[in-house]
Design an enzyme around this catalytic site. Structure first.
Site, PDB file in Angstrom:
ATOM      1  N   GLY A   1       0.815  -1.216   0.000  1.00  0.00           N
ATOM      2  CA  GLY A   1       0.000   0.000   0.000  1.00  0.00           C
ATOM      3  C   GLY A   1       0.844   1.260   0.000  1.00  0.00           C
ATOM      4  O   GLY A   1       0.509   2.251  -0.663  1.00  0.00           O
TER       5      GLY A   1
ATOM      6  N   ASP B   1      -5.530  -6.886  -2.684  1.00  0.00           N
ATOM      7  CA  ASP B   1      -4.948  -6.948  -1.342  1.00  0.00           C
ATOM      8  C   ASP B   1      -5.918  -7.576  -0.352  1.00  0.00           C
ATOM      9  O   ASP B   1      -5.548  -8.458   0.439  1.00  0.00           O
ATOM     10  CB  ASP B   1      -4.563  -5.541  -0.892  1.00  0.00           C
ATOM     11  CG  ASP B   1      -3.837  -5.548   0.440  1.00  0.00           C
ATOM     12  OD1 ASP B   1      -2.800  -6.221   0.547  1.00  0.00           O
ATOM     13  OD2 ASP B   1      -4.302  -4.882   1.376  1.00  0.00           O
TER      14      ASP B   1
ATOM     15  N   SER C   1      -5.289   2.063  -6.636  1.00  0.00           N
ATOM     16  CA  SER C   1      -6.407   1.748  -7.519  1.00  0.00           C
ATOM     17  C   SER C   1      -7.399   0.860  -6.789  1.00  0.00           C
ATOM     18  O   SER C   1      -7.068   0.217  -5.779  1.00  0.00           O
ATOM     19  CB  SER C   1      -5.914   1.022  -8.778  1.00  0.00           C
ATOM     20  OG  SER C   1      -5.364  -0.250  -8.443  1.00  0.00           O
TER      21      SER C   1
ATOM     22  N   ASP D   1      -5.526 -11.219   1.464  1.00  0.00           N
ATOM     23  CA  ASP D   1      -5.495 -11.231   2.933  1.00  0.00           C
ATOM     24  C   ASP D   1      -6.275 -12.424   3.479  1.00  0.00           C
ATOM     25  O   ASP D   1      -5.879 -13.059   4.459  1.00  0.00           O
ATOM     26  CB  ASP D   1      -6.094  -9.943   3.501  1.00  0.00           C
ATOM     27  CG  ASP D   1      -5.119  -8.781   3.459  1.00  0.00           C
ATOM     28  OD1 ASP D   1      -3.924  -9.015   3.188  1.00  0.00           O
ATOM     29  OD2 ASP D   1      -5.562  -7.636   3.697  1.00  0.00           O
TER      30      ASP D   1
ATOM     31  N   ARG E   1       0.878   4.203  -2.819  1.00  0.00           N
ATOM     32  CA  ARG E   1       0.622   5.623  -2.527  1.00  0.00           C
ATOM     33  C   ARG E   1       1.767   6.502  -3.000  1.00  0.00           C
ATOM     34  O   ARG E   1       1.555   7.550  -3.614  1.00  0.00           O
ATOM     35  CB  ARG E   1       0.388   5.804  -1.018  1.00  0.00           C
ATOM     36  CG  ARG E   1      -0.982   5.348  -0.541  1.00  0.00           C
ATOM     37  CD  ARG E   1      -1.218   5.713   0.913  1.00  0.00           C
ATOM     38  NE  ARG E   1      -0.392   4.892   1.799  1.00  0.00           N
ATOM     39  CZ  ARG E   1      -0.733   3.705   2.265  1.00  0.00           C
ATOM     40  NH1 ARG E   1      -1.901   3.163   1.909  1.00  0.00           N
ATOM     41  NH2 ARG E   1       0.059   3.034   3.075  1.00  0.00           N
TER      42      ARG E   1
END
Length: 206
Positions: A69, A86, A79, A90, A73
């Site tokens: 992440g 993600d 997106s 997880d 960023r």
């Protein structure tokens, strides 16, 4: 509970994230590599009884859950697809960790604790599902007793302590997680129910 430390973790992960960006490594690749590595460790090392070693390796790998992440960023590559990938992976990672624990209990002739670990797994998945499903309906779900980061920390701590010889450490960990899962699911369902009731009341008033 651990969500409050996200800002601090973001700052700590900025240097390695910038390095990965310079090397041309994208966030999706980090997500995939981290998940595959975590699944392999959880399903091999934990059943073999390499518990404290697995806890340490899993803890390091889990940082990729935030590293991807941060890379996204800083590189301007955030997106909806990345967030979806993600979140989906997880669930795979969490399932692998608890499946490894279940197998370890089962191989050790502890079916009751294997069942408790299975309950912790199911409730953890439901906790995440309730949040995702609620948000897809336009409701907000925040907090709760045991978010994903909290669950992983407890699981890894249980593995670490059991691995260094603390008796029943992992059994206590999965019991805490199962109970926390029940409470957290209840908390999130209550949040959603209140918002749904408020919407219905608003529609009636109109």
């Amino acid at each position: 509970m651990l969500e409050r430390f996200r800002g601090l973790m973001g700052r700590l992960l900025t240097p390695p994230a910038r390095l990965l960006i310079k090397l041309g490594v994208g966030p999706d690749l980090i997500t995939w590599v981290g998940t595959v590595a975590l699944v392999a460790v959880a399903l091999v090392m934990v059943p073999l009884g390499l518990l404290w070693q697995a806890a340490l390796v899993l803890g390091v790998i889990s940082f990729t859950d935030m590293l991807d992440g941060q890379v996204a960023r800083l590189s301007g590559r955030t997106s909806r697809w990345g967030a979806f990938l993600d979140s989906s992976l997880d669930r795979v990672a969490d399932g692998a960790v608890f499946t490894g624990v279940i197998i370890w209990f089962a191989l050790g002739g502890r079916p009751v604790w294997a069942g408790v670990a299975a309950a912790a797994l199911v409730l953890g998945q439901v906790t995440s599902y309730v949040k995702a499903r609620a948000e897809s309906q336009g409701w907000q779900v925040t907090g709760g007793l045991a978010a994903r980061a909290d669950r992983l920390v407890i699981a890894y701590l249980g593995l670490l302590l059991q691995g260094i010889g603390v008796p029943y450490a992992l059994a206590v960990a999965v019991t805490v997680l199962a109970l926390a899962g029940v409470i957290t699911v209840g908390q999130r369902l209550r949040q959603v129910r209140r918002q749904a009731d408020a919407e219905e009341a608003s529609e009636v008033d109109q």
